[in-house]
Write an enzyme that holds these catalytic residues in place. Structure first.
Site, PDB file in Angstrom:
ATOM      1  N   ASP A 123       1.009  -1.218  -0.001  1.00 37.12           N
ATOM      2  CA  ASP A 123       0.074  -0.049  -0.171  1.00 37.12           C
ATOM      3  C   ASP A 123       0.987   1.217   0.055  1.00 37.12           C
ATOM      4  O   ASP A 123       0.661   2.200   0.682  1.00 37.12           O
ATOM      5  CB  ASP A 123      -1.017   0.136   1.199  1.00 37.12           C
ATOM      6  CG  ASP A 123      -1.790  -1.304   1.379  1.00 37.12           C
ATOM      7  OD1 ASP A 123      -1.760  -1.748   2.583  1.00 37.12           O
ATOM      8  OD2 ASP A 123      -2.127  -1.839   0.170  1.00 37.12           O
ATOM      9  N   GLU A 128     -10.667   0.412  -4.144  1.00 42.97           N
ATOM     10  CA  GLU A 128     -10.045   1.000  -2.952  1.00 42.97           C
ATOM     11  C   GLU A 128      -8.781   1.568  -3.174  1.00 42.97           C
ATOM     12  O   GLU A 128      -8.440   1.818  -4.624  1.00 42.97           O
ATOM     13  CB  GLU A 128      -9.793  -0.208  -2.178  1.00 42.97           C
ATOM     14  CG  GLU A 128      -9.030  -1.393  -2.523  1.00 42.97           C
ATOM     15  CD  GLU A 128      -8.783  -2.791  -1.827  1.00 42.97           C
ATOM     16  OE1 GLU A 128      -9.417  -2.737  -0.759  1.00 42.97           O
ATOM     17  OE2 GLU A 128      -8.231  -3.599  -2.352  1.00 42.97           O
TER      18      GLU A 128
HETATM   19  C1  6LW Z   1      -5.726  -1.948   1.965  1.00 41.00           C
HETATM   20  C2  6LW Z   1      -6.560  -2.060   0.491  1.00 41.00           C
HETATM   21  C3  6LW Z   1      -5.616  -3.186   0.227  1.00 41.00           C
HETATM   22  O1  6LW Z   1      -6.430  -1.123   2.992  1.00 41.00           O
HETATM   23  O2  6LW Z   1      -5.368  -4.056   1.129  1.00 41.00           O
HETATM   24  O3  6LW Z   1      -3.716  -3.382  -1.326  1.00 41.00           O
HETATM   25  C4  6LW Z   1      -5.820  -3.257   2.225  1.00 41.00           C
HETATM   26  N1  6LW Z   1      -5.267  -3.041  -0.946  1.00 41.00           N
HETATM   27  O4  6LW Z   1      -6.342  -0.900  -0.199  1.00 41.00           O
HETATM   28  C5  6LW Z   1      -4.636  -3.846   3.223  1.00 41.00           C
HETATM   29  O5  6LW Z   1      -3.446  -3.627   2.793  1.00 41.00           O
END
Ligand code: 6LW
Length: 528
Positions: free
Chosen positions: A15, A187
């Site tokens: 991330d 996300e």
């Molecule tokens: C993070 C989300 C994700 O909050 O995994 O890679 C979760 N994407 O964006 C935890 O790393």
């Protein structure tokens, strides 16, 4: 021009978020239950990175007690505005959703100290900040869709943030639910303004094999956002599971002084089957702009193994030679000294540890690695597929349940131990290898230790998915006690979001103890 091998941050650095302030780039990654948390890296060329601190590094700053593995600190976003660094992040307690939430930290020096968290009254995860040219500040993030059309549909929300009060104001806007019909887990959203147009970058598909990056744009920060017909603009999901790099997603963009654009993002490098013990790592990808849209890895359409980084990425434009970047020089091989920022414990300060020469004095604590607590554990990320960690220690266990030695950690339920323990039936000592697999402990091997106070050498030799556990007494060359199967230790097998940590552990497994372990040294030695 400098060539850098991807990943630029090997090992569990997921991330990634990046910003540039003048000549310096700063990067932060998520760290879940590990403490200190949210490592801050600095670079002048996107190639050579050095860690300068952690944003969460002091007792009382954030209560992570009891947070289960792969809970804790999820995806952060780092931004800079008017001399202040802003870091928004989420504390997640997967067992108690009433705990934690989104928070913001600020600092004038990214090396710290960072402020205590200011909690933000918006739910969901992956908060991000955008400072618009008109002085308005916009907080955005992702949450499960309020009215989902399918399971795991999420929505990216936006609200204005009053920087003076840190309160959200004005109406909420839902900007995006993913580019592809049926998209799950839109996300990691980030807003940018380029040549007057607003861009929304977001991951989708979930942070495993189907991970992808999509982009949308609008003439207004509050939308409506129109997706790029080229979406997803970067993914490896169509390349199959035999790829050297999979799970590409969760990107953040940065513009260099020469006007070039770059993305940092996460991906995984499977080996020994579809297993990625090094976790989700940080990669660098060049970005260009065509027809008002970002093009990731132009001409390649996949994360490049080696990135050619022009000198203009540096504010001074001075060539740094053609040496490979951080991946060839960091982490340094050899002793990991007490002051090394790679050391992390679990959920709180390592009050049980005291630097001792090149090593540590570790107090034996009743907690152990099966507890969602702060056991006497200090470790470093496994950053290489083939690596040997070795420790030389002196320990006189008070009984068979006092253990001290090395740990290969994925979670409370999945970890491997190679420890010195009290013998079961005599006052002697033994070396014990135990595999905790989905919460069930299995002895992999054991060996009596000779009497005497000579130090014991313990080593974990990772060779692909074989973790060979070795022990030696005094001057003996360590020999194998057992071999653990690494394929049980990655998040594909164990679940969660983490890569493997390799470290020291000292426990009395629930009983009170006055024991102290003298760790003369701990070495991290990648195989060349
Ligand atoms: C993070 C989300 C994700 O909050 O995994 O890679 C979760 N994407 O964006 C935890 O790393």
């Amino acid at each position: 021009m400098t060539a850098v091998s991807n990943p630029i941050l090997p090992g569990c650095y997921p991330d990634p978020t990046i910003c540039r302030v003048g000549a310096e780039y700063y990067l932060v990654t998520s760290t879940f239950e590990y403490f200190p948390g949210l490592p801050v890296f600095r670079s002048r060329d996107l190639v050579h990175w050095e860690q300068i601190g952690h944003a969460l590094d002091r007792a009382g700053q954030l209560d992570m007690r009891g947070i289960a593995s792969s809970g804790g600190l999820y995806a952060p976003t780092l931004r800079h505005h008017d001399g202040v660094f802003w870091l928004v992040c989420t504390l997640v307690d997967q067992r108690d959703s009433s705990r934690g939430g989104n928070f913001v930290l600020t600092a004038t020096d990214p090396a710290g100290p960072w402020s205590d968290p200011v909690w933000l009254d918006e739910d969901g995860i992956d908060p991000s900040l955008f400072f618009d040219d008109d002085g308005r500040v916009w907080l955005h993030g992702t949450r499960l869709a309020r009215e989902p059309e399918w399971h795991d549909q999420t929505e990216v929300w936006l609200r204005e943030l009053d920087p003076a009060t840190m309160r959200l104001t004005g109406p909420e806007h839902v900007l995006w639910r993913g580019a592809v019909l049926g998209a799950v887990w839109a996300e990691g959203p980030h807003l940018y303004r380029v040549d007057g147009t607003y861009y929304l970058l977001a991951a989708e598909g979930g942070t495993e094999f189907h991970h992808a990056i999509s982009v949308a744009r609008s003439e207004s920060v509050t939308g409506p956002y129109v997706g790029n017909r080229a979406n997803p603009v970067l993914t490896h999901r169509h390349l199959g599971r035999d790829m050297d790099v999979v799970g590409v997603g969760h990107a953040d963009l940065v513009e260099a002084p020469d006007g070039s654009w770059w993305a940092v993002l996460l991906a995984m490098r499977p080996y020994g089957g579809y297993h990625y013990n090094l976790g989700r790592e940080t990669f660098l990808v060049p970005v260009t702009w065509e027809d008002g849209w970002p093009v990731f890895a132009p001409g390649q359409g996949r994360v490049p193994a080696v990135v050619e980084v022009p000198d203009g990425v540096r504010a001074d434009g001075v060539a740094q030679g053609s040496g490979l970047g951080l991946g060839a020089e960091w982490p340094p091989a050899g002793p990991v000294l007490p002051g090394d920022l790679r050391w992390t414990g679990l959920r709180g300060p390592a009050d049980f540890a005291e630097p001792y020469g090149d090593g540590w004095l570790l107090r034996v604590l009743p907690q152990n690695l099966t507890d969602a607590a702060t056991p006497a554990f200090l470790g470093v990320r496994q950053q290489h597929q083939d690596v040997t960690v070795r420790t030389v220690l002196r320990f006189d266990p008070a009984g068979p349940d006092e253990h001290a030695g090395l740990a290969v950690r994925q979670s409370e339920r999945d970890h491997v131990l190679l420890v010195v323990a009290g013998a079961l039936d005599t006052g002697d000592r033994r070396v014990l290898a135990v595999h905790h697999r989905v919460g069930v402990a299995t002895v992999l091997g054991e060996r009596p230790l000779p009497a005497g106070d000579a130090p014991v050498t313990l080593a974990v030799q990772a060779r692909g998915q074989d973790y060979v556990l070795l022990a030696g007494f005094g001057e003996e060359v360590p020999t194998p006690v057992a071999t653990a199967d690494g394929r049980t230790l990655d998040s594909v097998s164990a679940g969660g979001f983490l890569g493997v940590w390799l470290g020291l552990v000292a426990t009395s497994n629930g009983a009170p103890s006055t024991g102290v372990v003298t760790v003369e040294r701990f070495e991290y030695q990648p195989s060349v």
